[in-house]
Design an enzyme around this catalytic site. Structure first.
Site, short mmCIF file in Angstrom:
data_model
loop_
_atom_site.label_atom_id
_atom_site.label_comp_id
_atom_site.label_asym_id
_atom_site.label_seq_id
_atom_site.Cartn_x
_atom_site.Cartn_y
_atom_site.Cartn_z
N LYS A 70 26.48 -4.04 -0.95
CA LYS A 70 27.94 -3.95 -1.06
C LYS A 70 28.56 -3.22 0.12
O LYS A 70 29.77 -3.00 0.15
CB LYS A 70 28.32 -3.24 -2.36
N ARG A 113 0.82 -1.22 0.00
CA ARG A 113 0.00 0.00 0.00
C ARG A 113 0.85 1.27 0.00
O ARG A 113 0.61 2.20 -0.77
CB ARG A 113 -0.94 0.00 1.21
N THR A 114 1.86 1.32 0.88
CA THR A 114 2.63 2.56 1.01
C THR A 114 3.39 2.86 -0.28
O THR A 114 3.33 3.97 -0.82
CB THR A 114 3.58 2.49 2.20
N HIS A 169 5.68 5.82 11.51
CA HIS A 169 5.14 5.78 10.15
C HIS A 169 4.23 7.00 10.00
O HIS A 169 3.02 6.91 9.97
CB HIS A 169 4.34 4.50 9.96
N ARG A 219 11.66 3.72 3.16
CA ARG A 219 11.27 2.76 4.21
C ARG A 219 12.52 1.97 4.58
O ARG A 219 13.23 1.46 3.72
CB ARG A 219 10.18 1.81 3.75
#
Length: 363
Positions: free
Chosen positions: A139, A109-110, A188, A160
């Site tokens: 890396k 959704r986000t 959030h 995120r």
């Protein structure tokens, strides 16, 4: 039912403290005289020169950085976003701008709502999923170096990450807006903004209501951010319903107590359902229990919203959930008009359109 204690103020003339009394032993309560409002609680992760909507570089890092004036502006623009028609001049507001989505944790959704939001406003999207595996982080590149690189390709970065505080670290390195799409068990904020917007749309008000937050309140970044935002509004009472191992953390409860916000910890979900206007369910987050499998088994499935429990919910109340769900809301609830969680998810599109527009071109 395990006995709990209760916290109550001793009077408005005495400083707020957590003194316990023996009545109603299944609850823990805190309520203190409300202090004068301020725009930025001291707990905010970063310092600001003014209300968010007036800043030149508009990062979204945590919920505490916002004040009511900024929320009013965001929600007004979100309502405008709902009315945009394809092909209209408004649908080209971000033409020529590029958004990068950098996700180190899974998202449906986000990520998609941000990408849809940017596209619907005429912008372009650069995206990477599983950035920890498929970007130079594999890396050994630091997050700060990744941000400094990507800002050369994009005008705004949606991040995120699995570590709490990552959005703050990214914003300190960035010269373009960083929008926090979830930082581990931290916060959030864009979810909290769409949650408050949904409450406003569903109830028609943001004051004088009760909300029950249910499920994984210890690891749930959505409920943490939501608690911060709702603390700005008058006469909002919060009920916390969670298994013992995932109860709301003390920093949130102490913040609410200091702000004079009434809250209670309650064991009985059915009792809470009869008292609230909003029932905000969350899943038990299995991914946060990798080294504690028994705690997960103890917590999952304890609080479930089904058609039977809905009988105790008021006719004008709503059920919300940040999604995804597992089994904490049964599918027979979906057809109930009080089930607002899919409307809530769609509201995320409009709020994120508003945030992108405000961050890149202003009101």
């Amino acid at each position: 039912m395990a006995p709990l204690t209760m916290n109550s103020p001793t009077g408005a003339s005495i400083p707020c403290s957590r003194s316990f009394i023996a009545s109603r032993p299944h609850r823990t309560r805190s309520a203190c005289p409300r202090p004068p409002p301020r725009c930025y609680p001291k707990e905010s992760a970063i310092n600001f020169a003014g209300p968010w909507h007036t800043q030149q570089l508009k990062h979204v890092v945590d919920a505490q950085q916002f004040c009511k004036d900024s929320l009013d502006v965001i929600f007004d623009v979100a309502e405008e976003m709902e009315r945009i028609e394809r092909g209209s001049p408004e649908a080209r507001a971000l033409e020529g701008y590029i958004m990068a989505t950098l996700f180190y944790e899974p998202s449906t959704r986000t990520r998609l709502s941000f990408e849809s939001a940017m596209t619907r406003l005429g912008g372009t999207v650069l995206t990477t999923e599983s950035a920890g595996e498929y970007s130079s982080a594999a890396k050994g590149e630091t997050l700060e170096d990744t941000i400094r690189t990507i800002e050369g390709y994009a005008d705004v970065i949606v991040l995120r990450h699995y570590q709490a505080g990552s959005a703050k670290a990214a914003s300190s390195a960035a010269s373009v807006p960083i929008l926090n799409a979830g930082d581990g068990p931290g916060q959030h904020p864009t979810q909290a903004l769409l949650d408050v917007y949904t409450i406003k749309r569903e109830l028609g008000r943001l004051e004088n209501f009760n909300i029950g937050m249910v499920g994984d309140l210890a690891n749930g970044r959505t409920v943490r951010s939501l608690a911060f935002l709702l603390s700005m509004y008058k006469d909002v009472k919060m009920f916390f319903v969670a298994p013992q191992v995932v109860r709301m953390k003390d920093d949130i409860k102490e913040f609410l107590t200091k702000e004079g916000i009434a809250w209670e910890e309650v064991d009985d979900l059915r009792e809470v359902a009869s008292e609230v206007d909003v029932l905000y369910q969350t899943r038990i987050q299995k991914e946060r229990f990798e080294d504690r499998p028994q705690d997960y088994e103890d917590a999952k499935g304890k609080y479930i919203i089904d058609s039977n429990l809905m009988k105790d919910l008021g006719e004008g109340a709503v059920v919300m959930h940040p999604l995804p769900r597992v089994d904490e809301i049964t599918t027979d609830v979906d057809s109930d008009p009080r089930a607002a969680y899919f409307r809530q998810a769609r509201n995320g599109l409009y709020v994120r359109m508003a945030l992108l527009k405000l961050a890149l071109v202003g009101v």
